[in-house]
Design a protein around this motif. Sequence first.
Motif, PDB file in Angstrom:
ATOM      1  N   ARG A 163     -12.087   0.759   1.873  1.00 17.69           N
ATOM      2  CA  ARG A 163     -10.667   0.389   1.860  1.00 17.69           C
ATOM      3  C   ARG A 163      -9.833   1.408   2.642  1.00 17.69           C
ATOM      4  NH1 ARG A 163     -10.629  -0.683  -3.181  1.00 17.69           N
ATOM      5  NH2 ARG A 163      -9.778   1.253  -3.974  1.00 17.69           N
TER       6      ARG A 163
ATOM      7  N   MET B  55      -5.464  -9.344  -0.036  1.00 17.88           N
ATOM      8  CA  MET B  55      -5.425  -9.230   1.426  1.00 17.88           C
ATOM      9  C   MET B  55      -6.611  -9.969   2.040  1.00 17.88           C
ATOM     10  SD  MET B  55      -3.774  -7.929   3.972  1.00 17.88           S
ATOM     11  CE  MET B  55      -3.981  -7.479   5.673  1.00 17.88           C
ATOM     12  N   GLN B  56      -7.783  -9.814   1.421  1.00 18.22           N
ATOM     13  CA  GLN B  56      -8.971 -10.476   1.958  1.00 18.22           C
ATOM     14  C   GLN B  56      -8.801 -11.995   1.868  1.00 18.22           C
ATOM     15  OE1 GLN B  56     -11.768  -9.030   3.550  1.00 18.22           O
ATOM     16  NE2 GLN B  56     -11.946 -11.179   4.085  1.00 18.22           N
TER      17      GLN B  56
ATOM     18  N   GLU C  19      -4.956  -1.071  -6.332  1.00 23.36           N
ATOM     19  CA  GLU C  19      -5.111  -1.204  -4.882  1.00 23.36           C
ATOM     20  C   GLU C  19      -6.239  -2.178  -4.560  1.00 23.36           C
ATOM     21  OE1 GLU C  19      -4.880   1.734  -1.023  1.00 23.36           O
ATOM     22  OE2 GLU C  19      -5.495   2.563  -2.946  1.00 23.36           O
ATOM     23  N   ASP C  20      -7.282  -2.097  -5.364  1.00 26.30           N
ATOM     24  CA  ASP C  20      -8.409  -3.012  -5.178  1.00 26.30           C
ATOM     25  C   ASP C  20      -7.949  -4.457  -5.351  1.00 26.30           C
ATOM     26  OD1 ASP C  20     -11.093  -3.600  -4.722  1.00 26.30           O
ATOM     27  OD2 ASP C  20     -11.468  -3.818  -6.862  1.00 26.30           O
TER      28      ASP C  20
ATOM     29  N   LYS D 207     -10.451   0.863   6.343  1.00 24.43           N
ATOM     30  CA  LYS D 207      -9.759  -0.333   6.857  1.00 24.43           C
ATOM     31  C   LYS D 207      -8.272  -0.052   7.054  1.00 24.43           C
ATOM     32  CE  LYS D 207     -12.490  -4.191   5.036  1.00 24.43           C
ATOM     33  NZ  LYS D 207     -12.535  -5.195   3.963  1.00 24.43           N
ATOM     34  N   ASP D 208      -7.701   0.745   6.109  1.00 24.00           N
ATOM     35  CA  ASP D 208      -6.264   1.019   6.182  1.00 24.00           C
ATOM     36  C   ASP D 208      -5.934   2.146   7.156  1.00 24.00           C
ATOM     37  OD1 ASP D 208      -5.997  -0.935   4.329  1.00 24.00           O
ATOM     38  OD2 ASP D 208      -5.742   0.402   2.611  1.00 24.00           O
TER      39      ASP D 208
ATOM     40  N   HIS E 134       0.842  -1.199   0.000  1.00 25.36           N
ATOM     41  CA  HIS E 134       0.000   0.000   0.000  1.00 25.36           C
ATOM     42  C   HIS E 134       0.873   1.243   0.000  1.00 25.36           C
ATOM     43  CE1 HIS E 134      -4.029  -1.552   0.204  1.00 25.36           C
ATOM     44  NE2 HIS E 134      -3.703  -2.397   1.169  1.00 25.36           N
TER      45      HIS E 134
ATOM     46  N   ASP F 298      -6.126  -5.422  -2.407  1.00 30.68           N
ATOM     47  CA  ASP F 298      -7.071  -5.577  -1.300  1.00 30.68           C
ATOM     48  C   ASP F 298      -7.748  -6.942  -1.356  1.00 30.68           C
ATOM     49  OD1 ASP F 298      -7.783  -3.991   0.914  1.00 30.68           O
ATOM     50  OD2 ASP F 298      -9.835  -3.953   0.157  1.00 30.68           O
ATOM     51  N   GLN F 299      -8.070  -7.350  -2.571  1.00 33.63           N
ATOM     52  CA  GLN F 299      -8.679  -8.679  -2.715  1.00 33.63           C
ATOM     53  C   GLN F 299      -7.722  -9.772  -2.245  1.00 33.63           C
ATOM     54  OE1 GLN F 299     -10.212  -9.261  -6.673  1.00 33.63           O
ATOM     55  NE2 GLN F 299     -11.291  -7.303  -6.633  1.00 33.63           N
TER      56      GLN F 299
END
Lengths: 467, 341
Positions: B202, A96-97, A89-90, B205-206, A62, A93-94
Motif C-alpha cells: 500500500r 480504491m481497488q 487505511e486498508d 502504491k501511494d 489518505h 484501499d479496498q
Amino acid sequence: MKYFLIAVGMFVCAGTIMAQQSQIGNAVKSQMALRATGGRDSQADTSETSIQQLRNEVLRLHGEIQSLKTDSTNAPYSQVTEDDLDALEDHIDQRMQRLENKVDAVSRATAPTVLNPRMTAFINFAARHDNTTVYDATGSNVISDRPFLRAMEMELGSAVDPYAEAVAIISLNSDAQKGFTIEPEEAYGLIKRLPILETAPLGLKMKIGRFLAPIGISNITHLHDLPWTTYPLVVSKYLGSEHGDFFDSGFNPVGADFQFFLPSPLPSATFEMNADVLRGSELGISEGDPGGQTAYLGHLTLSEDWNNEHLLVLGASAYTESGITTTSLFGGNLTYKWAPSEQRESHSFVGGGEIFFGNHSYIDSTGATLTRKPYGWYAFAQYQFSYWTYAGLRYDWVQEPSNVQLVSREISAYISYYTTEFLRFRLGVEHRIRPWRTPNLDNTNSIIFEANFVFGSHPVEPYWVNK
Amino acid sequence: MKKIFAAAVLLFTVTSLHTFAQQKQLKVVTTLNYLKYVTEQVGGDKVTVTALANPKQDPHYVTPTPRMNEVTTNADLFIENGLSLDLWAKNVIDASGNPNIGVGNPGHLIATINVPVKELPTEVSRAWGDIHPQGNPHIWLDPLNIRIVAENIAARLQQLDPDNSAYYQQHLDAFKHHLDEKMYGSELLDLLGKKGGDILTRKTKDGELYSWLSSRHLSSKLGGWMKMAEPLQGKEIISYHKTYIYFADRFGLKIAGELEEKPGIPPPAQHRDEIVDLVKRDGVKVILNDNFYSTDAAEYVASKTNAKVIVTYIDVYSSPEANTYENLITYLLEKILKAES
C-alpha cells in the motif's frame, strides 16, 4: 479522544464513500451512454473527470489519515494504534481497488468490438502499363495501360450466441471495364458447439455458408492479402476467375466445411483435415458446363513449427464432382516461413509453391465424351530486407484448361513497401510468354503499381507473414 | 501364477491411479510466458501450463500456427494478457475448435482485469500508431501488478476446480509472500509481521514507502528490489517502445522519451535527432531497447551522445538470466544499475 478521532475518520470515510458510489454510478452511466452513441464525446470527458475526482478524493482521504496519525502520535494519552489506522487505511484501499475495478470494467466495456460486429474495410487500387494490348479473361475487355479500383471489401464478424460466430465479407470487385459487381465473397456461420454437443471432438469446427474453399494456400487468401500483385495463373484458370488473374480470383462455393485435427504421423507435427460438401459446377475448370451436382473436397495439412520461428506446411487437396459432367482436381502445396524472434534487423523469408492436376469430362455437341487433363504450378520466394521492404519472385507454368497443348509461362518480380501493416505500396513487373497466341501478342511485359489500404477494427496483424 | 496376477492387478491399479491423477490436472494455455510462470506458481501440481509465444518474440506480433491451435484444443483454461496486446489469441481460440475457452466462458481469462492501467487514451485513432484503446498493456513489469494477476488466476482456478480451492489459495498466499520478500527483503517483512506485505504494498502504491520507512527508522531494514532501486530514483531513461512505463513508475525511474515517435512505428530520422538533443540536454545515460526491436535508432542516438544501449528481454524464460519472473525483474534492475554507474 481516541473514539472521537476514529469517529471523525469513519464519518469522513463514510461520507466520501457514499459520494464515491454516487459518482461511480454517474461515471458508469455516462460510459454506458457513450457506448450507446458509439463514440467519444463530451460525455467521455465528463466520465474521465469524475473518475479523476474520485481518485483525488481517495488521495485526500489518505492525507486525512496521515493527519490523524500525526495527531494521535502527539496526543499524550492517545490509544489509537497503528493497527487501527492501518485497518482504516486498508478499508479505504479496498474501496480504491473496487473503484479501479469499475474504471477497468468501464474502459473495457467501451472497447469497439463489444456487441457490434468487428468491421474492417479494405481498398485495393492497381494501375498497369503494358507493352501491348491486354484483355481480361473474357477476351472482350481491354485492361492494359489504365488504373483500376480492383476491389473494396467490407468484413463484418461477431459472435452470434454462445454456440456460433458469423463472418460476412461483402466485396465490390472491378468488372474489368464494366463497373463493379457486388457479391458476398464469404458469408458463413462458424458453429463451435451445440446444446446437445457441448464439447468439440478433435477440435471440430463446422462452417456453413459461402466461403473460400480450402484448396491449397492461395485460394484462401483474399486479393488484398496476396504477397504478389496478381493471383497465380493456375489459381485463376483452374479454380475460378471471370476476368483473369489481375482481378479477384478463386473458388468460393456454397456448402459446409468440417475442420478437425487428426493424430499426427510425426510426433511434433500437427495434422489437420478439412472435409467439405459443396455445390458443384462452380470450379474454374468446370464452370459453364451443366451440372449443379454435389461436390466433395478433402484437404490435409501437415505442419510443424520450431519456436514460432520456422514453419513448414505441407498440404494435399482432392476435389471431385460427378453427374452430367465429371470434374476432379488434385493439388499439393508447400510453404516454408522463417521469421526470427529477435527481429533486430527485421528480416524474414517465405517460400513455397502449389501444383494442381485437373480432370474434366464432358459430352460435346456430337454426344462424344471428351476428357481434359490440364496441370499447372507456380513457385515463389520472398525476402524481407527491412521493417518496411519486401521483395520477391514468382514463376508460373500452366496448361490451358480448354487445351493442354497451350501453355502459359510467366515470371514476375515485385517489391513491397509497408508504412505499417495497414498500408502497403507494391511495384511489380511481369513477363508473360504465350507462344500459342498470335505473334504480336506472344510476349507481354507489364508494370503494375498497387496500393492497399486496411482500416477499421481489424487487429494488428502482419499479413505478409500470417497469410 | 497368483503372484503374477497380483502384481498385474497392482500395476494396473497404480497406473490407473496415476492416469486419474494426471487427468485431474487442469490443462492451461497462456499466450505469454510470464502468465505461464504465474499460473504454475499458483496452480502448483494441479495444473499443466503451456505458453504459446516464444518469450523472445514481440508479443504484439505472434503468428498463430497449427501447433498452437492443436495445443489449445483440449485446454480447460486459456489465459491472455488482454489490453489489445495479444490480439492474435483470438485467432488461436477460434482455430482450436475448443468451445470452452471462447470469450464469455469460464475457460477464458484476461489476466489483467482489475490492474490499474496507465495511459488510457483520450483519443483512439490509428493515426496515433499502434495504440492500445484500453491502456498500456505492459503491466507485468510492475511486481505489484503481478499480485493482482496472480489473484485473478487463482480465483479462476478455484472456480474451475473448487475441490482444490484451498490448495490454490495456499499457493497464492505463498507466491505473494515470496514476491513481497523479493520486493522489500525478508528482514523488513519479518519486522512488520503478518500484514507487513500488504502495508508495504500500500505504501509503495501511494508513493510514500521511503518516507514512511524513514519516519519509522526502518530505512536500513529495507531490502529486495526496492532497496536495489534506491539509486535509480529520479534517473531519466530512454526506451524504444512504451514497454517500461509500469516498471519505471514502480522503481522511481523517469521515462524521458521513446525512440518511437508513435507506438509501433519505427523512429523517423527527425525524431531520432530530437531524442539526441533530449539525451544531451538531460544527461540521460541509458537507452532500453527490447530484444525484438532493431537497435539502429538506439545505436544512432548512442553514437551522438554518452548514453549506453541496453538490449533487454521482457518476458520470463527469454534468457538464462530471466528464467523466473523474480529473476527477470532482478535482471532488468541490474542491467540499468550497471549502465547508470
